[in-house]
Design a protein around this motif. Structure first.
Motif, short mmCIF file in Angstrom:
data_model
loop_
_atom_site.label_atom_id
_atom_site.label_comp_id
_atom_site.label_asym_id
_atom_site.label_seq_id
_atom_site.Cartn_x
_atom_site.Cartn_y
_atom_site.Cartn_z
N ARG A 1 0.84 -1.21 0.00
CA ARG A 1 0.00 0.00 0.00
C ARG A 1 0.88 1.26 0.00
N PHE A 2 2.01 1.15 0.67
CA PHE A 2 2.94 2.28 0.75
C PHE A 2 3.53 2.57 -0.64
N MET A 3 3.90 1.50 -1.34
CA MET A 3 4.41 1.66 -2.71
C MET A 3 3.34 2.28 -3.60
N ALA A 4 2.07 1.86 -3.39
CA ALA A 4 0.97 2.40 -4.19
C ALA A 4 0.86 3.91 -3.97
N ARG A 5 1.03 4.34 -2.72
CA ARG A 5 0.93 5.78 -2.44
C ARG A 5 2.04 6.56 -3.15
N LEU A 6 3.26 6.01 -3.13
CA LEU A 6 4.35 6.70 -3.82
C LEU A 6 4.05 6.79 -5.31
N LEU A 7 3.60 5.69 -5.90
CA LEU A 7 3.33 5.70 -7.33
C LEU A 7 2.24 6.73 -7.67
N SER A 8 1.24 6.87 -6.80
CA SER A 8 0.21 7.90 -7.02
C SER A 8 0.84 9.28 -7.01
N THR A 9 1.76 9.50 -6.09
CA THR A 9 2.45 10.79 -6.02
C THR A 9 3.16 11.11 -7.35
N LEU A 10 3.63 10.05 -8.02
CA LEU A 10 4.36 10.26 -9.27
C LEU A 10 3.40 10.41 -10.46
N GLY A 11 2.10 10.24 -10.21
CA GLY A 11 1.11 10.45 -11.27
C GLY A 11 0.50 9.17 -11.80
N VAL A 12 0.89 8.02 -11.23
CA VAL A 12 0.32 6.75 -11.70
C VAL A 12 -1.14 6.66 -11.24
N GLU A 13 -2.03 6.34 -12.19
CA GLU A 13 -3.43 6.12 -11.80
C GLU A 13 -3.53 4.71 -11.25
N LEU A 14 -4.13 4.61 -10.06
CA LEU A 14 -4.17 3.32 -9.38
C LEU A 14 -5.58 2.95 -9.00
N TYR A 15 -5.97 1.72 -9.23
CA TYR A 15 -7.26 1.25 -8.75
C TYR A 15 -7.00 -0.03 -7.99
N TRP A 16 -7.10 0.02 -6.67
CA TRP A 16 -6.78 -1.14 -5.85
C TRP A 16 -7.63 -1.10 -4.58
N PRO A 17 -8.90 -1.60 -4.67
CA PRO A 17 -9.76 -1.57 -3.48
C PRO A 17 -9.13 -2.34 -2.32
N GLN A 18 -9.42 -1.91 -1.11
CA GLN A 18 -8.91 -2.55 0.10
C GLN A 18 -9.22 -4.05 0.06
N ASN A 19 -8.24 -4.86 0.43
CA ASN A 19 -8.39 -6.33 0.49
C ASN A 19 -8.61 -7.01 -0.86
N ASP A 20 -8.47 -6.26 -1.94
CA ASP A 20 -8.60 -6.88 -3.27
C ASP A 20 -7.21 -7.38 -3.69
N SER A 21 -7.19 -8.53 -4.37
CA SER A 21 -5.89 -9.05 -4.77
C SER A 21 -5.51 -8.64 -6.20
#
Ligand code: UD1
Length: 424
Positions: free
Chosen positions: A51-71
């Motif tokens: 989740r931490f890596m996902a936050r950094l990638l969002s900061t860089l402009g990556v669009e992310l779709y990853w609902p909680q507890n979804d694999s």
């Protein structure tokens, strides 16, 4: 902050489903920066670190779709809007440093905070930076940040790694996929996660040969495409539960455990008297009755015994019938769990990189403190076999790398409860 309360003494019986590999998933997420097309990662572990890596990638402009507890995690780096990875997003988790190479390869420049040391050792990044420099990048370090530029693109190069570093091999391989010309990585790390990353990159159109051997050759391509890719199963999580069952006794099937990537551990468990059977659905671990035999361990790069399993094996050896030695050859300070294990009544003496473990009859529950990710789970293993109650504090370390740990173990008969830690 949460803590775990463990009532020890129960054998483990049942099934545990193994999650996607943390050590691979974090790097696969960073690889999404290499393409402007959608990337779908399946079998993603829901962890504090991912989740931490996902936050950094969002900061860089990556669009992310990853609902909680979804694999399933969907990433789209169509527009990279920032090439700066700030200190607060890198210092907490080293793998975030691995956005540097993909940014450099795709955009031509990046400013990424130096990760700094961590509890287990200094963990420098000089091999990574030397490789990018050899590939034509200008690198300066200013105010704690690496500023890297390769405005006309990276060039293929021959990289001779001084040590088969996992991080530097993965990082260089990713960046080289978009470099002009051919890159040779010599003395490359051979960990299965490197093969996993190479497989995903190849699926995206990269040309890579030799991943999983000490010599990797990457021929750069103009562009990579999107992909849907399933993260490999976590051999470290599987190995950890294997040792939990070996410690408590019982019979557990580790569903989806990658037996082929666990050969060194399986060999050590067999020598300790634990029955390990490879079945179609995974790996079955059984121990009934007899006391564990002491087994020496020499921690080495893959295919040797993994440093990420060292703390758990030490916990196991604390109750063996005799003396074993553990030699940690990867990190200079990875025995922080030894004094904590001694609080359970274990007899471990550390001298430099060698720990001598004199097996004892039984452990007794105690309040203990987690110091790093793998160390914290060794304390859980000790708590599961100890008489009475154990309190493991600072379990945010555990949440970084183990998905649903209490649920998985409790389903097999463990008694672990998570409660809020109230400070005095
Ligand atoms: C290491 C482990 C990996 C484990 C991870 C997290 C090995 C070989 N690597 O990977 O299995 O999952 O920790 O626990 O077992 N080094 C340098 N300069 C560099 C890079 C590394 O001196 O630029 C040194 C490190 O300090 C260390 C050794 O090389 O002593 C191996 O480091 P490396 O494999 O890069 O570490 P990680 O990628 O973190």
């Amino acid at each position: 902050m949460d803590k775990l309360i463990i009532k020890g003494g129960n054998r483990l019986n049942g099934n545990i489903r193994i999650s996607g590999a943390k050590n691979s998933a974090l790097k696969l997420m960073a690889a999404a920066l290499l393409t402007d097309e959608p990337v779908e990662l399946r079998n993603m572990p829901n962890l504090a670190d991912s989740r931490f890596m996902a936050r950094l990638l969002s900061t860089l402009g990556v669009e992310l779709y990853w609902p909680q507890n979804d694999s399933v995690c969907r990433l789209n780096a169509v527009d990279i809007t920032s090439t700066i990875a700030p200190y607060d997003q890198v210092r907490k988790m080293r793998a975030t440093f691995n956005v540097l190479g993909p940014l450099l390869a795709r955009v031509g420049h990046a400013t990424v905070s130096l990760p700094g040391g961590c509890a287990i050792g200094a963990r420098p990044v000089n091999f990574h930076l030397d490789a990018f420099q050899a590939m034509g990048a200008d690198i300066v370090i200013e105010q704690g940040y690496v500023k890297a530029a390769a405005l006309r693109g990276l060039k293929g190069a021959v990289i001779d790694l001084p040590f088969p570093s996992v991080g530097a091999t993965e990082h260089t391989m990713m960046a080289a996929t978009l470099a002009k010309g051919t890159t040779h990585i010599n003395n490359a790390a051979q960990e299965p996660e490197i093969v996993d990353i190479a497989n995903m990159l190849k699926g995206m159109g990269a040309k890579i040969e030799g991943a999983g051997t000490s010599s990797i050759i990457i021929e750069g391509v103009e562009k990579l495409n999107g992909i849907s890719y399933s993260v490999m199963p976590d051999r470290i999580e599987a190995g950890t539960y294997a040792m939990a069952v070996a410690a408590t006794g019982g019979d557990v099937l580790l569903e989806g455990a990658p037996a082929n990537e666990m050969t060194s551990l399986i060999d050590h468990l067999n020598r300790a008297g634990v029955s390990v059977t490879v079945e179609d659905e995974g790996v079955r671990i059984q121990r009934n009755g007899a006391r564990l035999k002491p087994v020496d361990v020499d921690v080495q790069p893959h295919p040797g015994f993994a440093t990420d399993l060292q703390a758990q094996f030490m916990a196991l050896m604390t109750i063996a019938d005799g003396t074993s030695t553990i030699t940690e050859n990867i990190f200079e300070n990875r025995y922080l769990h030894a004094p904590e294990l001694n609080r359970f009544g274990a007899d471990i003496r550390v001298q430099g990189k060698v720990a001598t473990v004199h097996g004892v009859d039984h452990l007794v529950g105690a309040p203990v403190m987690a110091t790093d990710l793998r160390a914290s789970v060794s304390l859980v293993i000790a708590g599961l076999v100890a008489d009475g109650e154990t309190e493991v504090r600072r379990i945010y370390h555990l949440d970084r790398g183990f998905e649903n740990l209490e649920q998985k173990l409790n389903a097999c008969g463990a008694q672990i409860q998570r409660t809020a830690e109230v400070s005095a």
